[in-house]
Scaffold this motif. Sequence first.
Motif: not given
Lengths: 288, 288
Positions: B122-123, B139-140, B142
């Motif tokens: 996820h991160t 994060i996700d 990005k």
Amino acid sequence: MILGAIEAGGTKFVLAVGNEKGEITEKISIPTRNPEETMKEIHDFFKGKNIEALGIGCFGPLELNKDKEKYGFITSTPKLAWADYDILGNLRKNLGVPVEISTDVSGAALGEITFGDYKDEHTLLYITIGTGIGGGYVIDGKIHNGMLHPEMGHILMSRHPEDTFEGSCPYHGNCFEGMASGPANEKRTGMKGTEIPDDHKSFDYIASYIAEALMSYILVLSPTKIVLGGGVMGRTRMFPEIRRILSEKLNGYVKTDQLGDLLHYITEPSLGTESGIKGALALALMAE
Amino acid sequence: MILGAIEAGGTKFVLAVGNEKGEITEKISIPTRNPEETMKEIHDFFKGKNIEALGIGCFGPLELNKDKEKYGFITSTPKLAWADYDILGNLRKNLGVPVEISTDVSGAALGEITFGDYKDEHTLLYITIGTGIGGGYVIDGKIHNGMLHPEMGHILMSRHPEDTFEGSCPYHGNCFEGMASGPANEKRTGMKGTEIPDDHKSFDYIASYIAEALMSYILVLSPTKIVLGGGVMGRTRMFPEIRRILSEKLNGYVKTDQLGDLLHYITEPSLGTESGIKGALALALMAE
């Protein structure tokens, strides 16, 4: 849309009814008892109020990973009656509406960016400095959690050269909370919080620790807005001193418009003491 | 899809051609000269290669706010020939393709999560500890930027009790980079990096500073995976010592599956030395 909101703390629960505009129509505060008693009081308060969803900003630590079996549980809190308690599941069952949960301080960050003066901010960091110290971070309207919610109050501090206090955190001694929270300063000074005057030397140290912590948060997160709440921030000298020391510590290394205008960058909660409960209304809007 | 990639550092530029799977078909390294000379070499390398887009992970500081006039500029770098240089605009003009830019270390984080072993995270936090120290956070999928990209290498450290070195950072003295980078340790020991043996006492201090910094990053960001790269991490004793000291410092306060398995939580780059250049390929995929 009628929404329910709970701000759940270790000493009191605030319960409120409001709407999607962040307007609160009714609000009470009840002391934190054991889960069964408190759940009953929550049930009695919301009964017949026709809330469509509920949001809760809750003391932690919480399990917030939706893939986990214990999602929505309060986990290893020292408040033993609440340890390993399924607060999300019990609220859903008790009230029969969708419920969204986050930490109290993440809720406050969400409240400020949803219903406060900071709606246009890309990111917002909310730090509370009071009985405990914690932080919540919102990016593009969404609370940031990674493997767990942040535990920003426990970053280590380098000791102020004149401060001999060893720190009050049972886990880390001289972490931010261990050096700068209200109880830490009571232990340092041997005085009750209400008895310590604003011009007491200990607040020099505390302003310095807060500035050091903010420096770390700025370098790691680069928030576009920082809001500071909590009892310690009620001391009138704190904001100006924190801004001055932070500016010295950063020493011009990071150049942004925000850091050129610390008066607006590091600021008070625009919702006063209602950031948390209004954040719970914002959480209710996200409940599924 | 044929993509161009650039990893731009203070001493060398890596130029590569690859594709949307992260496969590199051609790669060269050129010394960093002045912008005009380097731009010409970039032009000559990519000429006739039919790249459809380009990604660049670049040394900073950079202006990455798309609303700003100077978006895509290198700003106040001490490498004066590159200060206030519109690297994004010049690459677009020079190559005639869409270009996406981020910092070198944010690029490396993106490379690891896009093309490495950590696709399901996820991160992801990538920290490089070498000539400089920096961090990037994804994060996700990005890259996270706030008012500016992170400057994680400059958080302040509490001094190791046996370490008398004042720190080498011209802005902050005893910040993470000022205490634990390669040049900091050369200054501390008076030895060239290659001459300092792995069992030198200074690496006790450095392992402790790295663990302290990781503790702050964990408490503030709560990343689900941490990848450590850079020359200092090539010392064989570093990973085990950092994990041991971090575990002591956290002292059981944060309980997660990841922290119960530090061997897999704090780990080497899965792409070896290619995290950065493959991250630039991932940036090219985002170019508009």
